[in-house]
Design a protein around this motif. Sequence first.
Motif, short mmCIF file in Angstrom:
data_model
loop_
_atom_site.label_atom_id
_atom_site.label_comp_id
_atom_site.label_asym_id
_atom_site.label_seq_id
_atom_site.Cartn_x
_atom_site.Cartn_y
_atom_site.Cartn_z
N ASN A 154 77.65 -2.31 -77.04
CA ASN A 154 77.00 -1.02 -77.20
C ASN A 154 75.75 -0.87 -76.34
O ASN A 154 75.49 0.18 -75.78
N ILE A 185 74.41 -2.35 -66.92
CA ILE A 185 74.69 -0.97 -67.31
C ILE A 185 74.31 -0.74 -68.77
O ILE A 185 74.68 -1.53 -69.63
N HIS A 186 73.57 0.33 -69.03
CA HIS A 186 73.28 0.74 -70.40
C HIS A 186 74.11 1.98 -70.72
O HIS A 186 74.11 2.95 -69.96
N THR A 187 74.82 1.93 -71.84
CA THR A 187 75.61 3.07 -72.28
C THR A 187 74.79 3.88 -73.27
O THR A 187 74.35 3.38 -74.31
N GLN A 189 73.48 6.01 -76.16
CA GLN A 189 73.90 6.22 -77.54
C GLN A 189 73.37 7.55 -78.06
O GLN A 189 72.48 8.17 -77.46
N GLY A 223 77.46 8.28 -74.14
CA GLY A 223 78.47 7.58 -73.36
C GLY A 223 78.15 7.49 -71.89
O GLY A 223 78.85 6.78 -71.14
N GLN A 224 77.11 8.19 -71.44
CA GLN A 224 76.71 8.11 -70.03
C GLN A 224 76.29 6.68 -69.70
O GLN A 224 75.62 6.02 -70.48
N ARG A 225 76.65 6.22 -68.52
CA ARG A 225 76.37 4.84 -68.11
C ARG A 225 75.24 4.85 -67.09
O ARG A 225 75.35 5.48 -66.03
#
Length: 505
Positions: A154, A185-187, A189, A223-225
């Motif tokens: 996550n 990469i950070h998704t 939330q 959901g943006q990376r």
Amino acid sequence: MSERLINSLSLLLTALLLAGLPILAQESSDARFTVHVVQRGENLFRIALQYDRFAEEIAEANGITDSDSIVIGQRLIIPLPANSPQERITHVVAAGETLASIATAYDKTVSQLMVLNSLASRDLIYVGQELTIVDGDPIACVETLGSTQPSAPNVGEAIPIPAIAPEAGTRHSFSRTGDPSQVYIHTVQSGETLSEIGLRYNQTIDALARVNNMADPGLLSVGQRLVVPGIRLPQLTRKLPDSVLAFTIDPLVFSAGRSGRVELLTSKPVTISGKFMGRELRVIAREDGKRHNILIGIPMFTELNVYPMTLQLQDEFGQSTPIDASVQVIAGGYGRQTIRISDSELLAPAVEEEETALLALYTGRFTDERSWINSLSLPAAAPINAVFGTLRSYNGSPFDRYHGGVDFAGAPGTSILAAADGEVIMVNRLHIRGNTTLIDHGWGLYTLYAHQDETLVQLGEAVATGQVIGTVGSTGRSTGPHLHWEAWLNGVNIDPMQWVQEVFP
């Protein structure tokens, strides 16, 4: 490389440095060197990581027999890998560096680096960016740490993540610093802002917006990376022993207040011990001593830094082999909340410290057998109205305390359910948590149920997942009826929802 050559080059570099000549690298037909000036807080381990070398190599090049003997201001010769036209050389941008200073360091021009890295402007570099200095094939691989998880966690991920599960008789080797194409990469939330993401990774909004080509930093979607610069993936400081088939760390970056996993697969039975962040690691031996799992809780308020992990593998003949790795810890990215409490006596630091110490004592015990399967279940059929980790101000105090659990807004008398199989090791009325039940699930995992109206289980009782163990109330330091649910791992208070959403180990 011979010891005589190293000594000669060392004397030459020392003489030139004393003469005040600016030397960044010294080259010979078969070797390259640079000079590092020891800074405050550095040790040989961290210096070696900066240059992608083993600490033993630096110690040998400088005639160091005691790795703890280096001092601030000491100049160390750093042996660099031999350069050849086929090797690809990269540089990670550090704070304060410019493209011009990097070009000078590698005897290149700014124009050359701009072309190699497709830069439209010499000012478009950022901290953590990996610049190509010499184009070519990647340098031959040595060991690194990978992730066993097939899907992205996550919080973040490294792309690409190589598969780690070995085939019978095989041994995996990866680049110690990661593939040059790897980025963290950070998704995004639900509810996150770029400012909150920046606080977690110690990055400015401007840096995140620039590296991700964001015209409007305020426009984020779930959901943006996002590429996060400056994140160091797990690294080894020496080659893995031949007996180790796989060594995995998951997630690749640990977060304060959450849990991490380490797993080792070995070709023969071994006994493993180790330390991380000053704490002894509890190692779970499985499959006749060939599979080893370690579950680690990261305390809240842990300083954002890269921490060494040291392991010792001992075989059946008593021979010991070390494994040294480094893991970065980031902030949890938690919010803030202001609370008003009528009974100010329960806000006394001494009361909190005494209760926390008691729980740490109980939850610091280790049971060899686990009773949970896969993940935890939710402890109440009620909406969540407070999450773990939120920094709290009580009656106008500083935000120096945090919410240590998850709150479920159940009506008085709502059933409280055991989150997993286990044994009840405490049923007590505490000052802050009120009527409290504590359950041991094995392997260092505990769950706690607070502010209950009634407790319906006895000390030493075995409970099953979903069993009713009490009812929702408002005892202790509480602003109204609710269930306060906590999780503890080896004496560390952690986010229980991670254990609901993920499978451990």
